[in-house]
Enzyme design. Structure first.
Site, short mmCIF file in Angstrom:
data_model
loop_
_atom_site.label_atom_id
_atom_site.label_comp_id
_atom_site.label_asym_id
_atom_site.label_seq_id
_atom_site.Cartn_x
_atom_site.Cartn_y
_atom_site.Cartn_z
N CYS A 45 -19.04 -19.09 92.74
CA CYS A 45 -19.33 -20.44 92.21
C CYS A 45 -20.55 -21.05 92.87
O CYS A 45 -21.35 -21.73 92.23
CB CYS A 45 -18.12 -21.34 92.40
SG CYS A 45 -17.56 -21.42 94.12
N GLU A 57 -12.46 -27.96 91.13
CA GLU A 57 -13.51 -27.15 91.76
C GLU A 57 -14.13 -26.31 90.65
O GLU A 57 -13.55 -25.29 90.25
CB GLU A 57 -12.90 -26.23 92.83
CG GLU A 57 -12.46 -26.94 94.09
CD GLU A 57 -13.62 -27.20 95.05
OE1 GLU A 57 -14.74 -26.74 94.79
OE2 GLU A 57 -13.39 -27.87 96.05
N GLU A 100 -11.86 -29.28 98.67
CA GLU A 100 -11.03 -28.30 99.36
C GLU A 100 -11.70 -28.03 100.72
O GLU A 100 -12.84 -28.41 100.94
CB GLU A 100 -10.95 -26.98 98.57
CG GLU A 100 -10.40 -27.12 97.16
CD GLU A 100 -8.88 -27.30 97.08
OE1 GLU A 100 -8.24 -27.57 98.12
OE2 GLU A 100 -8.34 -27.19 95.97
N ASN A 155 -12.41 -14.66 90.77
CA ASN A 155 -13.55 -14.09 91.52
C ASN A 155 -13.26 -13.85 93.00
O ASN A 155 -13.85 -12.95 93.60
CB ASN A 155 -14.81 -14.93 91.35
CG ASN A 155 -14.67 -16.32 91.90
OD1 ASN A 155 -13.64 -16.97 91.72
ND2 ASN A 155 -15.69 -16.79 92.57
P1 NAD Z 1 -11.50 -20.18 83.88
O1 NAD Z 1 -11.70 -21.65 83.77
O2 NAD Z 1 -11.61 -19.36 82.66
O3 NAD Z 1 -10.05 -19.88 84.47
C1 NAD Z 1 -9.61 -20.46 85.67
C2 NAD Z 1 -8.10 -20.57 85.64
O4 NAD Z 1 -7.75 -21.53 84.66
C3 NAD Z 1 -7.41 -19.27 85.25
O5 NAD Z 1 -6.21 -19.14 85.97
C4 NAD Z 1 -7.12 -19.48 83.77
O6 NAD Z 1 -6.03 -18.73 83.33
C5 NAD Z 1 -6.82 -20.97 83.75
N1 NAD Z 1 -7.01 -21.63 82.46
C6 NAD Z 1 -7.68 -21.19 81.37
N2 NAD Z 1 -7.60 -22.11 80.38
C7 NAD Z 1 -6.90 -23.15 80.87
C8 NAD Z 1 -6.49 -24.40 80.34
N3 NAD Z 1 -6.78 -24.76 79.10
N4 NAD Z 1 -5.78 -25.24 81.13
C9 NAD Z 1 -5.49 -24.90 82.39
N5 NAD Z 1 -5.82 -23.71 82.94
C10 NAD Z 1 -6.53 -22.85 82.19
O7 NAD Z 1 -12.48 -19.68 85.02
P2 NAD Z 1 -12.66 -18.19 85.53
O8 NAD Z 1 -13.48 -17.44 84.53
O9 NAD Z 1 -11.37 -17.62 85.95
O10 NAD Z 1 -13.53 -18.43 86.86
C11 NAD Z 1 -14.90 -18.61 86.84
C12 NAD Z 1 -15.25 -20.06 87.00
O11 NAD Z 1 -14.63 -20.60 88.17
C13 NAD Z 1 -16.74 -20.26 87.21
O12 NAD Z 1 -17.19 -21.36 86.46
C14 NAD Z 1 -16.84 -20.55 88.69
O13 NAD Z 1 -17.99 -21.26 89.07
C15 NAD Z 1 -15.59 -21.32 88.93
N6 NAD Z 1 -15.24 -21.31 90.35
C16 NAD Z 1 -15.40 -22.46 91.07
C17 NAD Z 1 -15.13 -22.45 92.43
C18 NAD Z 1 -15.32 -23.68 93.29
O14 NAD Z 1 -14.90 -23.66 94.44
N7 NAD Z 1 -15.94 -24.72 92.79
C19 NAD Z 1 -14.68 -21.28 93.03
C20 NAD Z 1 -14.54 -20.13 92.26
C21 NAD Z 1 -14.81 -20.15 90.91
#
Ligand code: NAD
Length: 477
Positions: free
Chosen positions: A282, A248, A458, A150
């Protein structure tokens, strides 16, 4: 010849060892723009070996020298980083003006941590005249950084800058949907003074690369930003290895408007709270809690603000498309959930169409009123521009509703009553409270979750304690 995004390991482009690629579509047009490496465990091995080789020289460099390299990269990024911005804008669909802000923030992380590393130190502990006791902060070694799609560059910088500043080397894994900007940034950093191997980027799917990174015996810590499910999967592997994690995760943040607030400012801020980056944020304020005596007038003002937003692909648009097809489909599914629960949108509620939106995955910013906090739409993170408006009676009621969530990432308070602001801020279960605006805070302010929104922090000085391990040295004199 079609363009390809490859992994960047040890200062060079590296093809995926198994030779697999995936197509990357432009979210504004759905046309294929490139192919992206679909790496796996063998690519992780290569990147970890590279980070491990680069570690001793980077770790043992004077902090002031490491810091200078990071600050120089930030300066160059501001001067010459437009091509990286353009890649990210195309891959995410973000309008150019949002990307300009994100580039500035990226540079700020490198400036902040590149500077502060000079004052990072342990302490002397007085246990009596017959001892000299002190603490020191040691780097972990090789750190894995796993990132979402995102705000790719911003999220990468906020983990990579403190990790590098404190003497660690990094293997980063961007989202498979938006890998290009981080690869371009890593190349840029190496071209501007970062030693090769200090920052490596492995490109591919999370289900293959994430577990391989967490299980790798040389990786000593992982910073993960993403969804709950992947975070939990990572946590299970990490438990076996007693591997420290920063998680996060997502949010369903409450944004609370009291009757004594500046309502004009609150309506504008509450609009941005759920629509910035088309709700792919997020910390988005997606549960709007409005004091019941101002509810109707405030909702009217809010809807007037929402109606002003302009979606589109150009530089000045308020918002771009939804970045991934899966996310677009998920958001559309919530329209059906709302309808099932008897809700009708006060504005929006469907896919946005129009000549300039042709082919893109655009969603109309949507407001539902009359939502109860126990409805699915108020409990699940949607990660799109959908707002639930929930009325409340008084302070205690607002805190109760806000905290009635498994998530606790962020919260907003709008009020002119300073006593109320402090009472409510103390009562809210969230890692960041923003008052009389709704923003993502600053590079200097810690960010992280309560409850299922994660742990570790962070941003800010506190992040340094998550990228170092504390050692006590106890000397008998
Ligand atoms: P996601 O969990 O699908 O993917 C995040 C990352 O994890 C990607 O690089 C993905 O390839 C990897 N991933 C997927 N499966 C995995 C596994 N089994 N083990 C390790 N890594 C794996 O999330 P997304 O759709 O890319 O992002 C959206 C989510 O991220 C939302 O829930 C959002 O709230 C969260 N987010 C949180 C913050 C924060 O600061 N708290 C910031 C941005 C986004």
């Amino acid at each position: 010849m079609v363009e390809r995004t490859l992994s960047f390991i040890g200062g060079t482009d590296v093809e995926p060892i198994e030779g697999h690629y995936a197509d990357k579509l432009d979210p504004r047009t759905q046309r294929k723009i490139k192919e992206v490496a679909n790496g796996g465990a063998k690519d992780v091995d290569l990147a970890v070996a590279s980070a491990s080789t680069a570690l001793p020289a980077w770790r043992d460099m004077r902090p002031s020298e490491r810091g200078r390299i990071l600050v120089d990269i930030a300066r160059k990024l501001r001067e010459e980083g437009q091509h990286i911005v353009d890649i990210e804008s195309q891959e995410t669909g973000k309008p150019g003006r949002e990307m300009a802000t994100l580039l500035d923030l990226t540079a700020q992380y490198f400036e902040f941590y590149g500077g502060i590393v000079n004052v990072m130190d342990g302490e002397v502990i007085n246990v009596g005249p017959d001892y000299h006791v002190y603490t020191r902060r040691d780097p972990f070694g090789v750190i894995g950084v796993i990132l979402p799609w995102n705000a790719p560059l911003h999220q990468a910088a906020r983990a990579i800058a403190p990790a590098l500043a404190t003497g660690n080397t990094v293997v980063a894994k961007p989202s498979e949907h938006t890998s290009g900007s981080l690869v371009a940034f890593a190349k840029f950093a190496v071209n501007h003074g970062l030693p090769a191997g200090v920052l490596n980027v492995v490109v591919g799917k999370g289900s293959a690369i994430g577990p391989a990174m967490a299980a790798h015996p040389v990786v000593r810590k992982i910073s993960f930003t993403g969804g709950l499910k992947a975070g939990q999967e990572l946590g299970r592997i990490a438990a076996e290895r007693v591997l420290p994690l920063t998680l996060e995760l997502g949010g369903k943040s409450a944004n609370i408007v009291f009757d004594d607030a500046d309502l004009e400012a609150a309506a504008a801020g509450s609009t941005r709270a759920f629509t910035w980056n088309s709700g792919q944020w997020c910390a988005a304020g997606t549960r709007l809690l409005v004091q019941e005596n101002i509810h109707d007038a405030f909702v009217k003002e809010l809807i007037d603000n929402v109606a002003q937003l302009r979606l589109g692909p150009d530089f000045d648009a308020s918002n771009g498309p939804i970045t991934t097809q899966a996310q677009f489909d998920k958001i559309k599914g919530f329209f059906a959930v709302a309808e099932r629960d008897g809700l009708t949108p006060a504005i929006g509620g469907k896919v946005a169409v129009g000549a300039e939106l042709e082919g893109g995955n655009y969603i109309e910013p949507t407001v539902y009123t009359g939502v109860r906090n126990d409805m699915e739409i108020a409990r699940e993170e949607i990660f799109g521009p959908i707002l639930c408006v929930i009325p409340f009676k008084n302070e205690a009621d607002a805190i109760r509703i806000a905290n009635d969530s498994e998530l606790g990432l962020s919260a907003g308070i709008w009020s002119r009553d300073i006593g109320r602001v402090h009472r409510v801020a103390a009562g809210l279960e969230a890692g960041r409270i923003v008052v009389n605006e709704y923003s993502g805070g600053f590079v200097q302010t810690p960010c992280g979750g309560f409850k299922y929104s994660g742990y570790g922090r962070e941003q800010g000085i506190d992040a340094l304690s998550h990228y170092t391990q504390l050692k006590s040295v106890i000397i008998r004199l």
